[in-house]
Motif scaffolding. Structure first.
Motif, PDB file in Angstrom:
ATOM      1  N   TRP A   8      41.930 -17.921   4.185  1.00  0.00           N
ATOM      2  CA  TRP A   8      42.760 -17.730   5.719  1.00  0.00           C
ATOM      3  C   TRP A   8      43.230 -19.039   6.333  1.00  0.00           C
ATOM      4  N   SER A   9      44.286 -19.132   6.639  1.00  0.00           N
ATOM      5  CA  SER A   9      45.483 -19.629   7.222  1.00  0.00           C
ATOM      6  C   SER A   9      45.156 -18.976   9.014  1.00  0.00           C
ATOM      7  N   PHE A  10      44.924 -19.825   9.482  1.00  0.00           N
ATOM      8  CA  PHE A  10      45.227 -20.052  11.117  1.00  0.00           C
ATOM      9  C   PHE A  10      46.429 -19.917  12.114  1.00  0.00           C
ATOM     10  N   TRP A  11      46.726 -19.176  12.648  1.00  0.00           N
ATOM     11  CA  TRP A  11      48.587 -19.434  13.618  1.00  0.00           C
ATOM     12  C   TRP A  11      47.789 -19.051  15.124  1.00  0.00           C
ATOM     13  N   GLU A  12      49.163 -19.498  15.737  1.00  0.00           N
ATOM     14  CA  GLU A  12      49.656 -19.062  17.138  1.00  0.00           C
ATOM     15  C   GLU A  12      50.557 -18.810  16.989  1.00  0.00           C
ATOM     16  N   ARG A  13      50.888 -17.968  18.321  1.00  0.00           N
ATOM     17  CA  ARG A  13      51.972 -16.935  18.347  1.00  0.00           C
ATOM     18  C   ARG A  13      52.782 -18.135  19.793  1.00  0.00           C
ATOM     19  N   THR A  14      54.139 -18.496  19.138  1.00  0.00           N
ATOM     20  CA  THR A  14      53.682 -19.500  20.619  1.00  0.00           C
ATOM     21  C   THR A  14      55.973 -19.301  20.520  1.00  0.00           C
ATOM     22  N   PHE A  25      46.032 -14.660  11.684  1.00  0.00           N
ATOM     23  CA  PHE A  25      45.341 -14.648  10.203  1.00  0.00           C
ATOM     24  C   PHE A  25      45.978 -14.431   9.792  1.00  0.00           C
ATOM     25  N   ARG A  26      46.261 -15.457   8.513  1.00  0.00           N
ATOM     26  CA  ARG A  26      46.837 -14.837   7.403  1.00  0.00           C
ATOM     27  C   ARG A  26      46.486 -15.104   5.826  1.00  0.00           C
ATOM     28  N   PHE A  27      45.735 -14.603   5.137  1.00  0.00           N
ATOM     29  CA  PHE A  27      45.488 -14.434   3.692  1.00  0.00           C
ATOM     30  C   PHE A  27      46.039 -15.040   2.511  1.00  0.00           C
ATOM     31  N   ALA A  28      46.357 -15.808   2.011  1.00  0.00           N
ATOM     32  CA  ALA A  28      47.452 -16.193   0.934  1.00  0.00           C
ATOM     33  C   ALA A  28      46.078 -17.199   0.213  1.00  0.00           C
ATOM     34  N   PHE A  61      46.079  -9.261   5.976  1.00  0.00           N
ATOM     35  CA  PHE A  61      44.699  -9.533   4.611  1.00  0.00           C
ATOM     36  C   PHE A  61      45.236 -10.023   3.250  1.00  0.00           C
ATOM     37  N   GLY A  62      46.584 -10.129   3.420  1.00  0.00           N
ATOM     38  CA  GLY A  62      47.689 -10.511   2.330  1.00  0.00           C
ATOM     39  C   GLY A  62      48.360  -9.427   1.234  1.00  0.00           C
ATOM     40  N   THR A  63      48.879  -9.553   0.127  1.00  0.00           N
ATOM     41  CA  THR A  63      49.571  -9.427  -0.763  1.00  0.00           C
ATOM     42  C   THR A  63      48.323  -9.191  -1.666  1.00  0.00           C
ATOM     43  N   ALA A  64      48.601  -8.476  -2.793  1.00  0.00           N
ATOM     44  CA  ALA A  64      47.531  -7.923  -3.712  1.00  0.00           C
ATOM     45  C   ALA A  64      48.122  -8.993  -5.001  1.00  0.00           C
ATOM     46  N   ALA A  65      49.358  -9.774  -5.061  1.00  0.00           N
ATOM     47  CA  ALA A  65      49.070 -10.609  -5.791  1.00  0.00           C
ATOM     48  C   ALA A  65      48.271 -12.346  -5.512  1.00  0.00           C
ATOM     49  N   ALA A  68      31.492 -25.009   7.389  1.00  0.00           N
ATOM     50  CA  ALA A  68      32.618 -23.621   8.460  1.00  0.00           C
ATOM     51  C   ALA A  68      33.044 -23.873   8.381  1.00  0.00           C
ATOM     52  N   LEU A  69      34.025 -23.683   7.274  1.00  0.00           N
ATOM     53  CA  LEU A  69      35.719 -23.238   6.950  1.00  0.00           C
ATOM     54  C   LEU A  69      35.216 -21.694   6.751  1.00  0.00           C
ATOM     55  N   LEU A  70      36.640 -21.086   7.295  1.00  0.00           N
ATOM     56  CA  LEU A  70      36.085 -19.728   7.574  1.00  0.00           C
ATOM     57  C   LEU A  70      36.280 -18.873   6.272  1.00  0.00           C
ATOM     58  N   CYS A  71      35.871 -18.208   5.931  1.00  0.00           N
ATOM     59  CA  CYS A  71      36.160 -17.240   4.231  1.00  0.00           C
ATOM     60  C   CYS A  71      35.976 -15.929   4.266  1.00  0.00           C
ATOM     61  N   ALA A  72      35.937 -15.437   5.045  1.00  0.00           N
ATOM     62  CA  ALA A  72      35.844 -14.125   5.190  1.00  0.00           C
ATOM     63  C   ALA A  72      36.008 -13.467   6.275  1.00  0.00           C
ATOM     64  N   ILE A  73      37.038 -12.398   6.684  1.00  0.00           N
ATOM     65  CA  ILE A  73      37.060 -11.499   8.115  1.00  0.00           C
ATOM     66  C   ILE A  73      36.915 -10.233   7.141  1.00  0.00           C
ATOM     67  N   ALA A  74      36.604  -9.721   8.531  1.00  0.00           N
ATOM     68  CA  ALA A  74      36.077  -8.087   8.285  1.00  0.00           C
ATOM     69  C   ALA A  74      35.214  -7.762   6.289  1.00  0.00           C
ATOM     70  N   ASP A  75      35.014  -9.028   5.591  1.00  0.00           N
ATOM     71  CA  ASP A  75      34.425  -8.042   4.976  1.00  0.00           C
ATOM     72  C   ASP A  75      34.978  -8.893   3.928  1.00  0.00           C
ATOM     73  N   TYR A  76      36.511  -9.566   3.450  1.00  0.00           N
ATOM     74  CA  TYR A  76      37.479  -9.722   2.531  1.00  0.00           C
ATOM     75  C   TYR A  76      37.582 -11.047   3.053  1.00  0.00           C
ATOM     76  N   PRO A  77      37.881 -11.286   2.036  1.00  0.00           N
ATOM     77  CA  PRO A  77      37.080 -11.382   0.012  1.00  0.00           C
ATOM     78  C   PRO A  77      35.824 -11.457   0.511  1.00  0.00           C
ATOM     79  N   LYS A  78      35.060  -9.852  -0.614  1.00  0.00           N
ATOM     80  CA  LYS A  78      33.774 -10.428  -0.569  1.00  0.00           C
ATOM     81  C   LYS A  78      32.782 -11.316  -0.846  1.00  0.00           C
ATOM     82  N   ARG A  79      33.746 -12.160  -2.395  1.00  0.00           N
ATOM     83  CA  ARG A  79      33.763 -13.071  -2.006  1.00  0.00           C
ATOM     84  C   ARG A  79      34.217 -14.875  -2.613  1.00  0.00           C
ATOM     85  N   GLY A  80      34.018 -15.971  -2.999  1.00  0.00           N
ATOM     86  CA  GLY A  80      35.270 -17.074  -2.782  1.00  0.00           C
ATOM     87  C   GLY A  80      35.354 -18.041  -1.333  1.00  0.00           C
TER      88      GLY A  80
END
Length: 219
Positions: free
Chosen positions: A34-40, A64-67, A106-110, A151-163
């Motif tokens: 998960w990467s973290f962004w600010e809109r400016t 936040f973007r998962f990729a 939450f990103g793409t299926a790829a 303290a690395l953010l691994c999942a948001i709203a339980d996604y992904p469930k692992r890794g």
């Protein structure tokens, strides 16, 4: 220029072109996270600090973007152009608290871990205490969150469930799809464009050699 000299020149040019093709970006190793962004200023900027230490002001937009990304320069931005006015339209200001607009992609299926399907992107308006961090704002609207021991953010709203930030090989093959998702004007494909420009220059040189040879024969 004689025909033999032209042939030798073209052979050299074509060899250079083949070398350029061979040097094109191959599969690389990246990380799924998960990467973290600010809109400016109407665009997304990669955050310079983590969500646990970021203290956004009232009216901020955070994303936040998962990729899968090789590094911060390669990271995919949250898709869409949600504004604070749109996300927090139904959340009026209140004394003693602040509102933070959150865009969660939450990103793409790829880019999803094997066996998992990314949920649809969402936005949420978090009302939190005036000194709350982005992590606290995220926890208010997108539980459960999951962190690793560092303290690395691994999942948001339980996604992904692992890794959590695991290495993934072959990220170069994902770049074309990722590039299409980035905001207009993004320079993330700079190296790719530079390679194409070099290949085009080699091809132009070959065409010039042929033209010069024909011109000399007709003079």
């Amino acid at each position: 220029m004689t025909r033999r000299a032209t042939t030798l020149l073209l052979t050299g040019v074509l060899t250079a072109l083949l070398c350029a093709l061979a040097a094109a970006p191959a599969g690389a190793t990246g990380y799924r996270y998960w990467s973290f962004w600010e809109r400016t200023g109407g665009g997304w900027t990669y955050a310079t600090q983590g969500p646990a230490t970021s203290r956004p002001a009232d009216g901020s937009v955070q994303g936040f973007r998962f990729a899968v990304s090789e590094d911060s320069a390669d990271a995919s931005r949250p898709r869409g152009a949600a504004s604070f006015a749109e996300v927090c339209a139904g959340t009026p200001a209140r004394e003693g608290s602040k509102r933070v607009a959150l865009v969660i992609d939450f990103g793409t299926a790829a880019d999803a871990p094997e066996g998992e399907t990314p949920p649809a992107a969402r936005t949420a308006c978090a009302r939190v205490a005036g000194d709350a961090s982005t992590a606290e704002a995220l926890a208010a609207v997108a539980k459960p969150l999951r962190y690793d021991t560092n303290a690395l953010l691994c999942a948001i709203a339980d996604y992904p469930k692992r890794g959590c930030g695991e290495q993934v090989a072959g990220t170069a093959e994902r770049k074309p799809a990722a590039a299409q998702e980035k905001d207009q004007g993004d320079e993330g494909d700079g190296p790719r464009l530079a390679w194409y420009a070099g290949a085009a220059a080699v091809a132009a040189l070959a065409a010039a050699a042929v033209w010069q040879s024909r011109r000399r024969r007709h003079d």
